[in-house]
Design a protein around this motif. Sequence first.
Motif, PDB file in Angstrom:
ATOM      1  N   TYR A 239      39.849  45.542  86.464  1.00 51.27           N
ATOM      2  CA  TYR A 239      40.064  46.302  87.688  1.00 51.27           C
ATOM      3  C   TYR A 239      39.033  45.880  88.732  1.00 51.27           C
ATOM      4  O   TYR A 239      37.958  46.487  88.873  1.00 51.27           O
ATOM      5  CB  TYR A 239      39.999  47.798  87.391  1.00 51.27           C
ATOM      6  N   THR A 240      39.375  44.823  89.449  1.00 49.08           N
ATOM      7  CA  THR A 240      38.504  44.216  90.444  1.00 49.08           C
ATOM      8  C   THR A 240      39.240  44.131  91.779  1.00 49.08           C
ATOM      9  O   THR A 240      40.443  44.383  91.867  1.00 49.08           O
ATOM     10  CB  THR A 240      38.093  42.800  90.023  1.00 49.08           C
ATOM     11  N   GLU A 241      38.515  43.750  92.833  1.00 45.34           N
ATOM     12  CA  GLU A 241      39.130  43.578  94.152  1.00 45.34           C
ATOM     13  C   GLU A 241      40.205  42.488  94.118  1.00 45.34           C
ATOM     14  O   GLU A 241      41.251  42.618  94.757  1.00 45.34           O
ATOM     15  CB  GLU A 241      38.059  43.235  95.195  1.00 45.34           C
TER      16      GLU A 241
ATOM     17  N   ASP B  85      34.190  43.954  81.160  1.00 42.35           N
ATOM     18  CA  ASP B  85      32.870  44.153  81.758  1.00 42.35           C
ATOM     19  C   ASP B  85      32.896  43.940  83.272  1.00 42.35           C
ATOM     20  O   ASP B  85      32.098  44.540  84.001  1.00 42.35           O
ATOM     21  CB  ASP B  85      31.856  43.185  81.145  1.00 42.35           C
ATOM     22  N   GLU B  86      33.804  43.094  83.751  1.00 44.87           N
ATOM     23  CA  GLU B  86      33.820  42.764  85.175  1.00 44.87           C
ATOM     24  C   GLU B  86      34.498  43.828  86.036  1.00 44.87           C
ATOM     25  O   GLU B  86      34.455  43.753  87.272  1.00 44.87           O
ATOM     26  CB  GLU B  86      34.521  41.419  85.389  1.00 44.87           C
ATOM     27  N   SER B  87      35.140  44.825  85.433  1.00 43.75           N
ATOM     28  CA  SER B  87      35.835  45.850  86.212  1.00 43.75           C
ATOM     29  C   SER B  87      34.856  46.599  87.111  1.00 43.75           C
ATOM     30  O   SER B  87      33.767  46.994  86.678  1.00 43.75           O
ATOM     31  CB  SER B  87      36.545  46.838  85.290  1.00 43.75           C
ATOM     32  N   THR B  88      35.277  46.817  88.357  1.00 40.10           N
ATOM     33  CA  THR B  88      34.466  47.568  89.320  1.00 40.10           C
ATOM     34  C   THR B  88      35.135  48.894  89.701  1.00 40.10           C
ATOM     35  O   THR B  88      34.565  49.662  90.474  1.00 40.10           O
ATOM     36  CB  THR B  88      34.224  46.728  90.583  1.00 40.10           C
ATOM     37  N   TYR B  89      36.342  49.135  89.206  1.00 38.49           N
ATOM     38  CA  TYR B  89      37.050  50.398  89.410  1.00 38.49           C
ATOM     39  C   TYR B  89      37.291  51.056  88.060  1.00 38.49           C
ATOM     40  O   TYR B  89      37.586  50.371  87.071  1.00 38.49           O
ATOM     41  CB  TYR B  89      38.438  50.168  90.032  1.00 38.49           C
ATOM     42  N   GLU B  90      37.233  52.378  88.020  1.00 39.80           N
ATOM     43  CA  GLU B  90      37.824  53.114  86.913  1.00 39.80           C
ATOM     44  C   GLU B  90      39.336  53.093  87.101  1.00 39.80           C
ATOM     45  O   GLU B  90      39.839  52.994  88.222  1.00 39.80           O
ATOM     46  CB  GLU B  90      37.311  54.555  86.875  1.00 39.80           C
TER      47      GLU B  90
END
Length: 286
Positions: free
Chosen positions: A118-120, A153-158
């Motif tokens: 969950y990334t941009e 690990d790279e996800s920036t969103y829940e």
Amino acid sequence: MFDQTNHLPAGPGVGYKPQHYADLLQDPAPVRWLEVHAENYMGAGGRPIAQLKYLAERFPISVHGVGLSIGGEGALDHDHLSRLKYLCDWLNPASFSEHLAWSTHESAFLNDLLPLPYTEATLQRVCDHIDQLQEVIGRRMLLENPSSYLAFDESTYEEPAFLAEVSKCTGCGLLLDVNNIFVSATNLNYDPRAYVDAFPLDKVGEIHLGGHDEDEDDHGAPLLIDSHGREVADPVWTLLDYTLQRSGPLPTLIEWDTDVPEWPMLAAEALRAETALSRLATQVPV
């Protein structure tokens, strides 16, 4: 953005299986609507299409896609989109939904619905694909939360925040699979009620329920598999009650796709969904 002339009722539905065709025509209670998988009805004729047309005169229909690979890195398949458009044009379903997942690589189609970070970058890709899909089929889609067995690990969103942002950017609705919440929460060790609390419930147009299998990972911890091959587990029914108290009544589907039972057992599961929805009207505490 997209107007639709028919809607699913806020009652129980079931995933349609041909072996239940006669039962549905004879005595469908308590079932009020049906779901079909899009990929089973992309042909131009034959018995499956004839039966679906007959059922569509008697039940609202939800079309659920399982093969578009909305989260895939490549472009959406134009032939697949064209067949989806043809199906939606003649059937005019009350709802169309797909998964937040990917299932293709180059020209290969995979049997699993695989997770996404969950990334941009993922957000932009998913939104671009949903915009394209909604434009082609001329209707608003619902995007389903996945069942997860790992986290990136790279996800920036829940996940709830990611889905909320997708809905905000594209205007799509959401499909909330309560069993998927329970499966993911068990596998990734978080509170399923906290997930529901964070979810944009005002965007939900449909709820799914299904059965799961229990296993263990290599460390002996519980591992749940979203199998759709058995009855809905009791804690998932409890989580449904918690969800409905916050969302209000919604169309609620029983999914049973493998080891499909005889009609009375499937109807009994639909009756449990009807009972859960009825508790909202009578305000019985849970």
